[in-house]
Design a protein around this motif. Structure first.
Motif, PDB file in Angstrom:
ATOM      1  N   VAL A 136      22.924 -27.331  -5.001  1.00 22.54           N
ATOM      2  CA  VAL A 136      22.813 -28.232  -3.851  1.00 22.54           C
ATOM      3  C   VAL A 136      22.897 -29.681  -4.312  1.00 22.54           C
ATOM      4  O   VAL A 136      23.562 -30.515  -3.681  1.00 22.54           O
ATOM      5  N   THR A 137      22.235 -29.992  -5.423  1.00 21.57           N
ATOM      6  CA  THR A 137      22.279 -31.358  -5.957  1.00 21.57           C
ATOM      7  C   THR A 137      23.693 -31.727  -6.383  1.00 21.57           C
ATOM      8  O   THR A 137      24.161 -32.851  -6.125  1.00 21.57           O
ATOM      9  N   GLU A 149      30.053 -45.495   1.384  1.00 26.86           N
ATOM     10  CA  GLU A 149      29.328 -46.408   2.264  1.00 26.86           C
ATOM     11  C   GLU A 149      27.893 -45.958   2.525  1.00 26.86           C
ATOM     12  O   GLU A 149      27.071 -46.732   3.035  1.00 26.86           O
ATOM     13  N   LEU A 150      27.569 -44.711   2.171  1.00 32.61           N
ATOM     14  CA  LEU A 150      26.217 -44.206   2.336  1.00 32.61           C
ATOM     15  C   LEU A 150      25.486 -44.201   1.000  1.00 32.61           C
ATOM     16  O   LEU A 150      26.081 -43.927  -0.043  1.00 32.61           O
ATOM     17  N   ASP A 151      24.194 -44.489   1.050  1.00 31.04           N
ATOM     18  CA  ASP A 151      23.368 -44.428  -0.154  1.00 31.04           C
ATOM     19  C   ASP A 151      23.338 -42.983  -0.660  1.00 31.04           C
ATOM     20  O   ASP A 151      23.171 -42.043   0.132  1.00 31.04           O
ATOM     21  N   PRO A 152      23.500 -42.763  -1.963  1.00 28.71           N
ATOM     22  CA  PRO A 152      23.474 -41.397  -2.500  1.00 28.71           C
ATOM     23  C   PRO A 152      22.214 -40.626  -2.135  1.00 28.71           C
ATOM     24  O   PRO A 152      22.256 -39.402  -1.959  1.00 28.71           O
ATOM     25  N   ASP A 153      21.082 -41.314  -2.016  1.00 20.88           N
ATOM     26  CA  ASP A 153      19.840 -40.634  -1.636  1.00 20.88           C
ATOM     27  C   ASP A 153      19.920 -40.106  -0.211  1.00 20.88           C
ATOM     28  O   ASP A 153      19.356 -39.051   0.103  1.00 20.88           O
ATOM     29  N   VAL A 154      20.602 -40.856   0.667  1.00 18.65           N
ATOM     30  CA  VAL A 154      20.785 -40.397   2.049  1.00 18.65           C
ATOM     31  C   VAL A 154      21.645 -39.136   2.060  1.00 18.65           C
ATOM     32  O   VAL A 154      21.357 -38.173   2.785  1.00 18.65           O
ATOM     33  N   VAL A 155      22.688 -39.135   1.248  1.00 18.13           N
ATOM     34  CA  VAL A 155      23.562 -37.963   1.165  1.00 18.13           C
ATOM     35  C   VAL A 155      22.789 -36.760   0.618  1.00 18.13           C
ATOM     36  O   VAL A 155      22.880 -35.648   1.151  1.00 18.13           O
ATOM     37  N   LEU A 156      22.004 -36.979  -0.432  1.00 23.06           N
ATOM     38  CA  LEU A 156      21.227 -35.887  -1.015  1.00 23.06           C
ATOM     39  C   LEU A 156      20.248 -35.315   0.004  1.00 23.06           C
ATOM     40  O   LEU A 156      20.122 -34.095   0.142  1.00 23.06           O
ATOM     41  N   THR A 157      19.566 -36.187   0.731  1.00 28.76           N
ATOM     42  CA  THR A 157      18.621 -35.728   1.749  1.00 28.76           C
ATOM     43  C   THR A 157      19.339 -34.936   2.836  1.00 28.76           C
ATOM     44  O   THR A 157      18.852 -33.883   3.282  1.00 28.76           O
TER      45      THR A 157
END
Length: 329
Positions: A136-137, A149-157
């Motif tokens: 998943v990660t 354009e999205l923060d990687p943390d937002v994508v991971l969440t």
């Protein structure tokens, strides 16, 4: 006699330093009283065992057949005793274990209900297995590269939430990663949608996302390809699309019907839509300013014969034609 008396006195001498203090005892008693309710303990367990490290109030509301105010009351009790912390994001509130109480909560649940902290799942793709966590990660890293354009943390969440939501109803776990990728891509597209320049987008919502909403989205895509984007979701998604509906989807979409699967309703899907059509699921959608809402009272394919499902399809098709005409003209 004297020896016995002396022994009794020594044996019964209290050790005051080992006793809990009055203030600490009062605090613990208040907390234990707050926890002395089955639904609150289930909520606490659900939050503690959630792979995301937190749970949305919409997830917790599914634990029991009670009203939303009742759910909110129980969560407030747990928050008041500082067992939980909360954070509002958009129209939903998310809850997590207070970091200062996590050790105590884990010890409590692990002692009295071990399965609530370490689920004894033995299926081959448990959401908590390290190998699937790594997959998943890795998927999140790949998708993050596609949406800089999205923060990687937002994508991971988003990817983790998508996986967890689908895992709740998955019948065949071997397809979870591919389904997660498709669901997460859709959600990321919704997050990055430019309402001003994008095609009109419609979200169809029913209870199971296994019948009416799937048919409506497929019919929109058939009638207005490249002119209108159609999504579908369920307030309580099933594990598979209804068999009668799947055969009708094959007639509408051909091989593309095999790609359809029930998906949970998300806040970002509602926020990205220009029009939200509810279909027998009640008032489940968050109200987002600028979004148009409508309700279509059509039959449930799960309760109908093959002929009945065809009649439901025809009724939906008639409504879809009017909707498409309104959106593209």
């Amino acid at each position: 006699m004297n020896v016995t008396a002396t022994t009794d006195i020594e044996t019964c001498s209290p050790v005051a330093t080992h006793a809990i203090g009055l203030e600490a005892a009062s605090t613990v008693a208040v907390t234990l009283k707050a926890l002395s309710d089955p639904l609150r303990l289930r909520m606490l367990s659900a939050i503690a065992s959630d792979p995301r490290g937190e749970s949305c109030v919409c997830d917790l509301a599914e634990l029991a057949d009670v009203s939303q105010p009742t759910v909110s009351h129980h969560l407030k009790v747990l928050r008041d005793v500082e067992v939980l912390t909360s954070e509002r994001r958009g129209t939903w509130v998310w809850y997590r274990i207070n970091p200062t109480r996590r050790g105590a909560v884990t010890a409590l649940l692990d002692s009295f209900a071990p399965a609530s902290v370490a689920p004894g799942r033995v299926d081959e793709e448990s959401p908590l297995r390290p190998d699937f966590d790594a997959r998943v990660t890795r998927l999140a890293e790949e998708l993050a590269a596609e949406v800089p354009e999205l923060d990687p943390d937002v994508v991971l969440t988003t990817v983790r939430e998508s996986y967890t939501a689908l895992a709740r109803t998955a019948r065949v776990t071997s397809t979870l990663i591919p389904l997660t990728e498709r669901f997460a891509r859709q959600r990321l597209a919704d997050l990055t949608r430019d309402r001003g320049s994008a095609l009109p987008q419609v979200l169809f919502v029913c209870v199971a996302n296994a019948g009416r909403s799937q048919l409506a989205a497929a019919l929109v895509n058939q009638l207005a390809p490249g002119k209108v984007v159609a999504r579908s979701a369920g307030s309580a998604p099933a594990d598979v699309v209804h068999p009668h509906v799947r055969s009708l989807l094959a007639e509408i979409e051909g091989d593309g019907a095999a790609e359809r699967f029930p998906k949970p309703l998300t806040d970002d899907a509602v926020r990205a839509a220009d029009v939200v059509i509810t279909m027998g699921c009640g008032d489940v959608c968050p109200i987002i300013p600028g979004v148009r809402y409508d309700d279509w009272a059509v039959g449930d394919p799960a309760l109908a014969s093959r002929e009945g499902v065809e009649a439901i399809r025809d009724e939906i098709a008639q409504r879809v034609r009017a909707l498409v005409d309104d959106l593209v003209h």
